[in-house]
Design an enzyme around this catalytic site. Structure first.
Site, mmCIF file in Angstrom:
data_model
loop_
_atom_site.group_PDB
_atom_site.id
_atom_site.type_symbol
_atom_site.label_atom_id
_atom_site.label_comp_id
_atom_site.label_asym_id
_atom_site.label_seq_id
_atom_site.Cartn_x
_atom_site.Cartn_y
_atom_site.Cartn_z
ATOM 1 N N CYS A 1 -32.338 6.805 -45.562
ATOM 2 C CA CYS A 1 -32.985 6.707 -46.879
ATOM 3 C C CYS A 1 -34.069 7.768 -47.038
ATOM 4 O O CYS A 1 -34.201 8.378 -48.092
ATOM 5 C CB CYS A 1 -33.655 5.347 -47.069
ATOM 6 S SG CYS A 1 -32.582 3.943 -46.840
ATOM 7 N N ASP A 2 -34.881 7.944 -46.017
ATOM 8 C CA ASP A 2 -36.174 8.607 -46.229
ATOM 9 C C ASP A 2 -36.404 9.904 -45.468
ATOM 10 O O ASP A 2 -37.421 10.559 -45.668
ATOM 11 C CB ASP A 2 -37.299 7.617 -45.878
ATOM 12 C CG ASP A 2 -37.194 6.345 -46.708
ATOM 13 O OD1 ASP A 2 -36.696 6.434 -47.839
ATOM 14 O OD2 ASP A 2 -37.591 5.277 -46.231
ATOM 15 N N CYS B 1 -35.639 3.176 -42.243
ATOM 16 C CA CYS B 1 -34.315 3.658 -42.663
ATOM 17 C C CYS B 1 -34.314 5.173 -42.747
ATOM 18 O O CYS B 1 -34.758 5.752 -43.737
ATOM 19 C CB CYS B 1 -33.962 3.046 -44.027
ATOM 20 S SG CYS B 1 -32.390 3.594 -44.710
#
Lengths: 105, 313
Positions: free
Chosen positions: B137-138, B134
Site C-alpha cells: 500500500c504505502d 502494508c
C-alpha cells in the site's frame, strides 16, 4: 466520479465550496482497489448532495504528503477546502465512509 | 432475531467463506457475520501464487471475490456487523453484534488474525501518517526517503528488501542481536547496500507534527534511549511494522481455552464447547495459509452438519 490530479486538485478540492470527499488511492494498493467500487456507489447515491473525487497518489506523491496523507487507502472529507475528517486504512471501511457521509449531508 | 440458523460463521475470510460454501451446499441455513469486507488479511496481498488453482495475475481480492460468489451461490447469507459478545453455551447460541443478535444451532469461529502492533505511544495516531503495516500500500510514498522496518522474521526482512527499491535507506530495527528470518533470506538481505540493521533495539515512542518525523528507540541491553529525527530536508520518515500476527479472539476470552490468544481445536475443528467450531488463522495450527484456512472451513462446516443431525436425532 471525477478523478483529479496534481494540477487540478487545488481548484477541484481546495477551492471548492461545500463538501468534497476525496479518495486517495495508489497503483498496486490492493485494499484501495477493494474500497473503490464502494466509493463509486456512494457517489451515485449521494453525488447530488456532495462532490466526490479520487486521486492517484502514485502520480501525486508530494501533493498527498502536503495533505498529510502517507498511507492508503485514505478517504478525506473537505468542507470549503478545509479537512473536516479523514478515515485511514482499517478505518476506511464502506460502513464508516457511508456513516461519515451521512453525518455531513 | 427470531430466526435460528443452522450455522453462524463469524468472519468472511477464506476459512469463513469456505465454511459458508460447504454449509450452504449441505442445505444448512447459514449466516456469515463480517465486520467490514470479505477476505480478511489476503485482501492486502497483491499476488497469490501458492493457492492451488489460482490463475496468473491472481490477487487477494480477485480470489476472494470468487470465494464469496461461490458461498453465495449455495445460499449462505451475509451480514455486515461487528460482533461484540457471544453466548456459546446451550442452544441456540447467541452472536451479539452492534446492530443485532443472531441465533444459531452451531457457530464457526473464523475471525482470523491481525498484524501485531508495537504498542507504543503515537502508533495509532500516526498509522497512515508514517506508520504502516502494508508495504504494497504505502512503499511508494517513501521513494527517496528513509524507512525503518520493525521486526526480524521472514516477513520483516523480505518487506525490508522490497522497501530498499523505494527508500533511500532502510533500517531494520530488531529487538535481538540476530534475525529470525531463514538463512537464505538473511544472506540476500546482508548483501543489499542501502539496508542496515539496528540490533537490540525497540521502538518506544512515535511522534511528529501531523506526519511521523520523530521516534524514540531503546537499547534492550543498556536500557538507554535515543531520539531519531527525520532528515531536515525530508521532514518525514516511514516505519513499517512486521512483528507477527495476533488472533481476533478478544470476545472469546474466558469463554474458551486459548493458547497465546489462539483457539484450541481438535482435528475436526471442534472446540471444547459442543457445537462450536473454529477455522483458519484464529486457531492453534502450524501453517496459516489460504489453503489451510479453506480446508479448516470445509471440515468445520461438515462437522457442524453432523452435530445438527445428532441434535435433532
Amino acid at each position: 466520479m471525477l478523478e483529479v490530479n496534481k494540477d487540478t486538485f487545488e481548484a477541484e478540492v481546495l477551492q471548492a465550496e461545500g463538501y468534497v470527499l476525496c479518495d486517495f488511492f495508489g497503483d498496486g494498493c490492493v485494499p484501495c482497489e477493494a474500497l473503490m467500487p464502494h466509493i463509486h456507489r456512494f457517489a451515485d447515491v449521494y453525488g447530488d448532495r456532495m462532490k466526490f473525487v479520487s486521486i492517484n497518489t502514485s502520480k501525486a506523491r508530494r501533493l498527498a504528503i502536503s495533505q498529510k496523507v502517507l498511507g492508503l487507502p485514505t478517504i478525506v472529507l473537505y468542507k470549503d477546502g478545509e479537512k473536516v475528517k479523514d478515515l485511514i486504512k482499517d478505518d476506511a471501511t464502506p460502513v464508516n465512509v457511508e456513516a461519515m457521509i451521512q453525518a455531513h449531508l | 432475531m427470531d430466526k435460528i440458523y443452522d450455522v453462524i460463521i463469524v468472519g468472511a475470510g477464506p476459512a469463513g467463506l469456505a465454511a459458508g460454501l460447504y454449509a450452504g451446499r449441505s442445505r444448512l441455513s447459514t449466516l456469515i457475520v463480517e465486520k467490514e469486507k470479505d477476505g480478511g488479511q489476503i485482501v492486502q496481498t497483491a499476488e497469490i501464487d501458492n493457492y492451488p488453482g489460482s490463475i496468473e495475475g491472481e490477487t487477494g481480492p480477485s480470489l476472494v471475490e470468487r470465494f464469496s460468489a461461490q458461498a453465495q451461490k449455495f445460499g449462505a447469507e451475509k451480514i455486515i456487523d461487528t460482533v461484540t459478545d457471544m453466548e456459546l453455551e446451550g442452544n441456540p447460541k447467541k452472536i451479539i453484534g452492534q446492530k443485532e443478535t443472531y441465533l444459531g444451532k452451531t457457530v464457526i469461529l473464523a475471525g482470523g488474525a491481525m498484524p501485531t502492533k508495537i504498542g507504543c505511544p503515537g502508533e495509532d495516531e500516526f498509522t497512515g501518517k508514517g506508520v504502516s503495516y502494508c508495504a504494497t500500500c504505502d512503499a511508494a510514498f517513501f521513494e527517496g526517503f528513509e524507512v525503518y522496518v520493525v521486526g526480524g522474521g521472514d516477513a520483516a526482512v523480505e518487506e525490508a528488501m522490497h522497501l530498499t527499491k523505494f527508500a533511500r535507506k532502510v533500517t531494520v530495527i530488531h529487538r535481538r542481536d540476530e534475525l529470525r528470518a531463514v538463512k537464505a533470506i538473511q544472506e540476500k538481505a546482508f548483501k543489499i547496500e542501502n539496508l542496515e540493521f539496528m540490533w537490540n533495539s525497540v521502538v518506544k515512542e512515535l511522534s511528529g507534527d501531523g506526519l511521523l518525523s520523530r521516534m524514540v528507540v531503546e537499547d534492550t541491553k543498556s536500557g538507554e534511549q535515543r531520539e531519531i529525527l527525520a532528515d531536515e530536508e525530508d521532514g518525514i520518515f516511514g516505519v513499517f511494522v512486521f512483528i507477527g500476527y495476533k488472533p481476533n479472539t478478544g470476545v472469546l476470552e474466558g469463554k474458551l481455552p486459548l493458547e497465546n490468544g489462539y483457539v484450541k481445536t481438535d482435528d475436526d475443528m471442534k472446540t471444547t464447547i459442543p457445537g462450536v467450531f473454529a477455522a483458519g488463522d484464529i486457531r492453534v495450527k502450524s501453517l496459516r495459509q489460504v489453503v489451510t484456512a479453506a480446508a479448516d472451513g470445509a471440515i468445520a462446516a461438515t462437522q457442524a452438519g453432523k452435530y445438527i443431525e445428532n441434535l435433532e436425532g
